[in-house]
Write an enzyme that holds these catalytic residues in place. Structure first.
Site, PDB file in Angstrom:
ATOM      1  N   ASN A   1      12.813 -42.050  13.562  1.00  0.00           N
ATOM      2  CA  ASN A   1      11.596 -42.827  13.836  1.00  0.00           C
ATOM      3  C   ASN A   1      11.432 -43.983  12.863  1.00  0.00           C
ATOM      4  O   ASN A   1      10.890 -45.035  13.220  1.00  0.00           O
ATOM      5  CB  ASN A   1      10.364 -41.917  13.784  1.00  0.00           C
ATOM      6  CG  ASN A   1      10.224 -41.105  15.050  1.00  0.00           C
ATOM      7  OD1 ASN A   1      11.209 -40.612  15.586  1.00  0.00           O
ATOM      8  ND2 ASN A   1       9.016 -40.964  15.559  1.00  0.00           N
TER       9      ASN A   1
ATOM     10  N   ASP B   1       0.862  -1.183   0.000  1.00  0.00           N
ATOM     11  CA  ASP B   1       0.000   0.000   0.000  1.00  0.00           C
ATOM     12  C   ASP B   1       0.893   1.224   0.000  1.00  0.00           C
ATOM     13  O   ASP B   1       1.866   1.288   0.758  1.00  0.00           O
ATOM     14  CB  ASP B   1      -0.897  -0.025   1.241  1.00  0.00           C
ATOM     15  CG  ASP B   1      -1.713   1.235   1.382  1.00  0.00           C
ATOM     16  OD1 ASP B   1      -2.472   1.544   0.456  1.00  0.00           O
ATOM     17  OD2 ASP B   1      -1.577   1.910   2.420  1.00  0.00           O
TER      18      ASP B   1
END
Length: 983
Positions: A791, A426
């Site tokens: 994992n 703006d």
């Protein structure tokens, strides 16, 4: 009903009103209704005591005032009965829609007639009450803030957390109470961390909101009254004063040199001159409706009256707020990617758990043991640390930005800043200061040309007076002005008036002029204000001599027409046609630089019998502009270097926008492309999407246009940031991937819908946020890579041992402990890696690129395979030595956990190996995480109670040597593979 309890002072009585006691609504009603009575001067009511203090005209008695009070109470009760009757007939009262017309196109008398009002007497009390009941208060609906409960509940919405929750429930049903409690504890810890960080940011945002209840002047019952803005109704006659905010949308009925700053609504930085003339045409833009004023805009000069035509949600600002509610906030790239990773984990977990469970049953294992094994595998496959690491990493980014006066509303906004591909800026208040200053002065005929920062109001340098004409120009612009100079706190001067005139006053102050003293020595005699037919202003002043000084400023063309002389080299000479042509060219040159140009002239007269606006002496030209903020030009270059496209969106005219965009070099090295809103309306969504990537500037846009532009860029797959400081920016701010609000914006709703608030208004700090965002994303990728590889090694170990019929080597409690020790702290250490030097030299990442790419899965598979093979080798040693006993399980547990912890070192870089000569920058967080996690893993060995909970057994020194070998070997192998791959 009403009892006088203190009547000693004439014209002042205190009453006790039974209905007032403990009734806030009666208190407000009595204060409002009684203050509108001509006999009453002031009313103060207290619902706490039931007392009512009334000051009234001395010719009235306490009994007469008591009668008025009783009438007000009766009216209130009657309204209450009618209201209750309405509620009995319907479940809820629905406010009527306010009448909507093109008020700027209607004749003024017709507008007044539609609202049954008069510009001199306004509305009567009954009509006010009816309109207030019919249409509601003149208040905008505040944006809903997130409650503490909703923030906390959001922490449980990720799929990995949901999967852990399911595992906890199954454990509880199957008799694993301790396992269920442990899993639930992990989930709770992760959720509390996220809640604390987000709720603190939300509280800071809410603290920025204003609690003021401003008032306005209106004419009711034929007299002027000061009332709360919320009680204004359609048909009210507003008394518009200088230096005040407009309380509602209204059609002007009287104006006196009125000008209004509408930048908060339209984005246009220059104040608009207002009049009462009825406009003609069909589609007149909001900023060109000169006979209207709108809620939330600021009066910069003059005064006037206006009839209210819309209040509350029916005002232009209310409509914008409606668009804000309709605009949907977009998910950030990280939210999408983590959701995708979570979904992949759920599918992987479901498949592996189902396969293992079925395999176990086929091998003859009983149902319940296999169910527990499947639960263990589910726990192993879900990286519990992922939500914690992502949340904490982003929270640390928020804290870092907070120190730099950048307030982050939500955690994911930090990462989104680093993914931005296009930033829509703006102009007014963001690129520019939203404050007019003198940018250039042209004296005489090209004799002196002073420019730029020497006229900024904060500059303390003395403005050099190289010529008498310059000194005279300063004097004239000071006198020919409606701006007021008052003494503020600390003895500093404050200037109040229109932005243009204030800029001229600040210029004179910078030159060392004592404005109040100079005006006092030249008192005003008469003013000839600017009108629709003449775009100049003239003031006449007394001087120390007998003559009077005529000061003139205005349109250069009009001022030049009434000048016969010009100041040249300190002397006054007749002005020639060549001089006028030269001045005309200079005016065009300055206007071409997007300056607001005023011509300045003066004369001395003996009397005012004749027109003083003749035979003037031309002094020069002054050019005002809303200056570009310091550092913005360099910021644009940094954005471009970082591969971020910059687009300017403004309500200003195309020439002004073009000049600023050119100065900022928004187009880089190609042709500057600008699109006016008049062309925008003719484009369909598909054409706009095709054009939006090539356009550098959008001019004369409305709030709806801004929203449309942002959505068009998003439709092209862009990650869009939008900056703004006015309520006209809010729909686009909310729709953008990252809404950035300037902190000093007047509208609270701007800060409420934004993701980022720049508290110090320094837009250039945004590049730091972009750098931080990119680094955070890179670090989260490293952490996710670490979590998945470690994992996956647990899944491989559990699946292989089950397939080979080796029982359950790792129980649920061990897997939980393993993940807590090896996931959270190492993952956080990786998240604290320093920014890479070339972070702002790379283009933004592709939003379609997953957080874990295919090439990453190859690396993850290899690394987890090496870790698993090493741990299984150690387990095989334990089985050969001890058989299927706790000692073998303890060797596997220690080997796998410590190898995962050490794997943190390998995940610090995708390409850099520990064997390379060029070392990575030190990261004390990773060092501390590795040492600390290893110490935690060894803790159960020295605490018997903890060791028993984890079902660990004592080991001999050779066992520990095997564990040490299986821990270090995967790091050496994986780093060797990385070095060979890079070569």
């Amino acid at each position: 009903m009403v009892q006088a309890i203190h009547t000693a002072i004439k014209g002042r009585t205190r009453y006790y009103v039974r209905e007032l006691y403990r009734s806030a609504s009666v208190q407000k009603y009595l204060e409002r209704s009684l203050s509108q009575q001509a006999e009453i001067i002031k009313v103060t009511a207290s619902s706490l005591t039931g007392n009512l203090l009334v000051k009234f005209k001395p010719d009235k008695s306490s009994a007469e005032i008591a009668t008025l009070i009783e009438r007000s109470i009766s009216t209130y009760q009657q309204l209450g009965q009618e209201s209750r009757q309405v509620k009995a007939n319907q479940k809820a009262i629905e406010r009527e829609e306010q009448p909507t017309e093109n008020w700027h196109l209607l004749n003024l008398d017709l507008v007044l007639e539609k609202f049954s009002t008069s510009k001199d007497s306004g509305l009567d009390s009954n009509t006010v009450s009816q309109n207030l009941e019919r249409y509601g208060k003149n208040a905008l609906i505040k944006s809903k803030t997130r409650s503490d409960w909703s923030i906390f509940a959001e922490q449980f919405e990720s799929l990995p957390v949901a999967l852990l929750g399911v595992a906890s429930v199954i454990s509880l049903v199957s008799g694993g109470f301790a396992d269920a409690v442990a899993i639930a504890g992990v989930v709770s810890i992760n959720s509390v961390i996220g809640y604390i960080t987000e709720s603190q940011s939300e509280k800071i945002i809410n603290s920025l909101q204003s609690d003021e209840k401003p008032s306005a002047l209106v004419i009711r019952n034929g007299k002027q009254q000061q009332i709360e803005i919320e009680t204004i109704v359609v048909g009210d006659i507003l008394q518009i004063e200088n230096n005040s905010y407009v309380a509602a949308d209204a059609r002007l009925v009287e104006t006196d040199n009125l000008s209004v700053d509408e930048s908060a609504l339209t984005g246009e930085s220059i104040a608009v001159s207002k009049n009462t003339e009825t406009l003609k045409g069909e589609k007149i833009p909001l900023g060109e409706r000169t006979n209207m004023v709108y809620k939330g805009t600021f009066v910069t000069g003059g005064k006037g009256k206006a009839v209210v035509v819309a209040t509350g949600k029916f005002t232009e600002m209310g409509k914008i707020q409606g668009m804000v509610s309709a605009a949907e906030a977009s998910l950030t790239p990280l939210q999408k990617q983590l959701d995708e990773v979570g979904s992949q984990l759920v599918l992987l977990c479901s498949g592996v758990c189902g396969f293992t469970f079925a395999l176990g049953l086929l091998r003859g294992y009983s149902f319940l043991p296999m169910l527990k094994t499947a639960i263990s595998l589910a726990v192993a496959s879900v990286p519990e640390g992922l939500p914690t690491i992502a949340t904490t990493t982003l929270a640390l980014g928020m804290r870092d930005m907070r120190k730099r006066h950048i307030l982050i509303r939500g955690l994911n906004a930090v990462e989104a800043l680093g993914s931005v591909q296009t930033i829509c800026l703006d102009k007014t208040g963001t690129i520019t200061r939203n404050q007019m200053v003198v940018a250039e002065v042209h004296i005489g005929i090209g004799v002196i040309k002073l420019s730029s920062d020497r006229f900024l109001k904060d500059n303390t340098e003395f403005l050099p007076s190289e010529s008498e004409a310059l000194s005279k120009l300063l004097q004239v612009v000071v006198l020919c002005s409606e701006s007021e100079v008052i003494t503020g706190e600390g003895g500093k001067y404050e200037v109040k008036g229109s932005a243009t005139e204030n800029a001229l006053i600040y210029m004179a102050m910078a030159a060392g002029m004592d404005i109040p003293d100079f005006k006092a020595k030249h008192p005003l005699i008469k003013t000839y204000p600017r009108t629709e037919s003449r775009n100049i202003m003239t003031t006449v002043h007394k001087t120390e001599g007998e003559q009077m000084l005529v000061a003139v400023k205005g349109s250069p063309e009009e001022v030049l027409k009434i000048c016969t002389c010009v100041s040249k080299n300190g002397e006054v000479a007749s002005i020639t046609e060549e001089d006028k042509q030269a001045l005309g060219l200079e005016n065009e040159r300055m206007a071409g630089k997007a300056l607001r140009v005023l011509g300045v002239a003066y004369a001395y007269v003996d009397n005012l019998d004749e027109n003083p606006e003749r035979d003037l002496i031309w002094l020069g030209l002054t050019g005002m502009a809303d200056p570009i903020r310091e550092g913005v030009a360099e910021l644009m270059e940094q954005f471009h270097q970082a591969g971020i496209d910059t687009v300017m969106i403004t309500g200003d005219q195309s020439p002004t926008a073009y000049a600023i965009a050119k100065e900022l070099h928004l187009n880089r090295d190609r042709q500057l492309e600008i699109l006016d809103s008049s062309d925008l309306t003719q484009l369909g969504s598909e054409k706009l999407q095709a054009l939006c990537e090539r356009v550098d500037v959008f001019a004369r846009v409305s709030p709806a246009d801004k929203l449309q532009i942002v959505q068009a860029l998003q439709a092209k797959g862009k990650i869009v940031a939008m900056t703004g400081d006015g309520i006209n920016d809010t729909p686009a701010l909310k729709a953008a991937n990252v809404g950035i609000a300037m902190g000093s914006g007047k509208a609270d709703v701007v800060r409420e819908v934004a993701d980022v608030v720049i508290e110090d208004d320094r837009l250039e700090t945004m590049i730091n946020a972009v750098s931080r965002g990119r680094t955070i994303y890179s670090n989260i990728r490293k952490s996710v890579h670490f979590l998945l590889s470690t994992n996956l090694s647990e899944i491989i170990v559990t699946t292989v041992t089950t397939a080979l019929g080796l029982g359950e080597p790792l129980n649920t409690m061990q897997l939980l402990w393993l993940n807590l020790v090896s996931d959270i702290f190492p993952g956080l250490g990786l998240a604290m890696e320093a920014p890479e030097p070339e972070v702002l030299n790379r283009p933004p990442r592709d939003p379609d690129q997953p957080i874990i790419k295919r090439s990453d899965f190859e690396r993850i598979a290899v690394e987890s395979g090496v870790i698993s093979a090493s741990a299984l080798t150690a387990y095989s040693y334990g089985l050969l030595k001890y058989g299927q006993k706790p000692q073998a399980n303890t060797i596997l547990f220690m080997s796998l956990t410590l190898a995962q912890v050490l794997h943190t070192v390998s995940c610090r870089s995708e390409t850099h190996s520990i064997f390379d000569r060029e070392k990575l920058p030190d990261n004390p967080y990773v060092d501390g995480a590795v040492v600390g996690s290893a110490a935690l893993q060894l803790l159960p060995v020295f605490i018997p109670g903890l060791g028993n909970l984890l079902q660990l057994a004592p080991l001999d020194p050779f066992d520990w040597l095997v564990i040490a070998s299986s821990t270090g070997l995967p790091l050496v192998i994986n780093e060797t593979i990385k070095s060979s791959r890079d070569k």
